[in-house]
Motif scaffolding. Structure first.
Motif, PDB file in Angstrom:
ATOM      1  N   ASN A 171     -29.061  43.056 -40.765  1.00 49.72           N
ATOM      2  CA  ASN A 171     -27.806  43.655 -40.996  1.00 49.72           C
ATOM      3  C   ASN A 171     -27.230  44.529 -40.050  1.00 49.72           C
ATOM      4  N   SER A 181     -19.619  40.071 -48.375  1.00 53.79           N
ATOM      5  CA  SER A 181     -20.286  41.068 -49.309  1.00 53.79           C
ATOM      6  C   SER A 181     -18.933  41.184 -50.571  1.00 53.79           C
ATOM      7  N   THR A 196     -21.964  35.913 -48.815  1.00 54.89           N
ATOM      8  CA  THR A 196     -22.960  37.102 -48.296  1.00 54.89           C
ATOM      9  C   THR A 196     -22.232  37.639 -47.149  1.00 54.89           C
ATOM     10  N   GLU A 243     -23.050  31.459 -48.234  1.00 54.83           N
ATOM     11  CA  GLU A 243     -22.944  32.099 -46.769  1.00 54.83           C
ATOM     12  C   GLU A 243     -21.575  32.866 -46.737  1.00 54.83           C
ATOM     13  N   HIS A 283     -29.290  33.895 -38.768  1.00 47.66           N
ATOM     14  CA  HIS A 283     -28.349  33.490 -39.924  1.00 47.66           C
ATOM     15  C   HIS A 283     -27.577  32.200 -39.398  1.00 47.66           C
TER      16      HIS A 283
END
Length: 189
Positions: free
Chosen positions: A42, A162, A159, A156, A145
């Motif tokens: 992250n 968010s 993700t 994706e 990723h």
């Protein structure tokens, strides 16, 4: 003979209270509890956005036109982690890929060159410099990723952003068309 100042039940109560206190989360003491990151990459995702890698490589890393020119697809790259780190830190001579390491080509040799060696091929300086750990984080994010991921998907996109970003709507439509095509193919057999 030594007498115990606490009866057995009081001793047990004291032990129980101590166990309860020591097992309480840090937040119970007014301290911020640290939540473990669900994904160790992250931090790299945050750097990917903050350093504006998305400006040329797009959120999905598939590249395309941007302010720096046509960025290569990170999804199709064959670069290793170390090569990605060097490319982010030193840029790519003769291209629009900027360098993100302070002192690149001056205090730090890049691609075996200094500023004089690079001459007209000198890559542009990024708008922001990154610390070595940030460059490593973004490389880890790309490896985990983006590299080898195939075509970008709706999942994706959601993700990455968010949220239910409208940017993802195009991938939702593509996903529905793929499902419909698969369903019709299955019916015709």
């Amino acid at each position: 003979m030594e007498l115990n100042p606490f009866p057995a039940t009081a001793s047990m109560l004291l032990v129980s209270v101590a166990a309860l206190i020591f097992s309480m989360p840090a937040a119970a003491y007014g301290q911020a509890a640290q939540t473990p990151s669900s994904d160790p990459t992250n931090a790299g995702k945050a750097v990917f956005s903050k350093a504006n890698c998305v400006g040329c490589h797009k959120w999905h890393g598939d590249g395309g036109g941007g302010y720096g020119g046509d960025a290569l697809s990170l999804r199709k790259t064959e670069l290793t982690r170390d090569q990605i780190i060097e490319t982010v830190g030193c840029g790519r001579p003769g291209t629009g890929m900027p360098f993100f390491t302070r002192g690149a080509y001056d205090e730090v040799k890049c691609h075996g060159m200094n500023r004089q060696d690079a001459a007209a091929q000198m890559p542009p300086e990024a708008g922001t410099f990154l610390r070595p750990k940030d460059i490593e984080s973004v490389a880890d994010y790309v490896i985990a990723h983006i590299k080898g991921a195939g075509e970008p998907t709706y999942a994706e996109c959601v993700t990455f952003f968010s949220s239910g970003s409208r940017v993802c709507d195009i991938y939702k439509t593509q996903a529905q068309k793929s499902e419909d095509a698969a369903a019709s193919t299955g019916k015709s057999q």
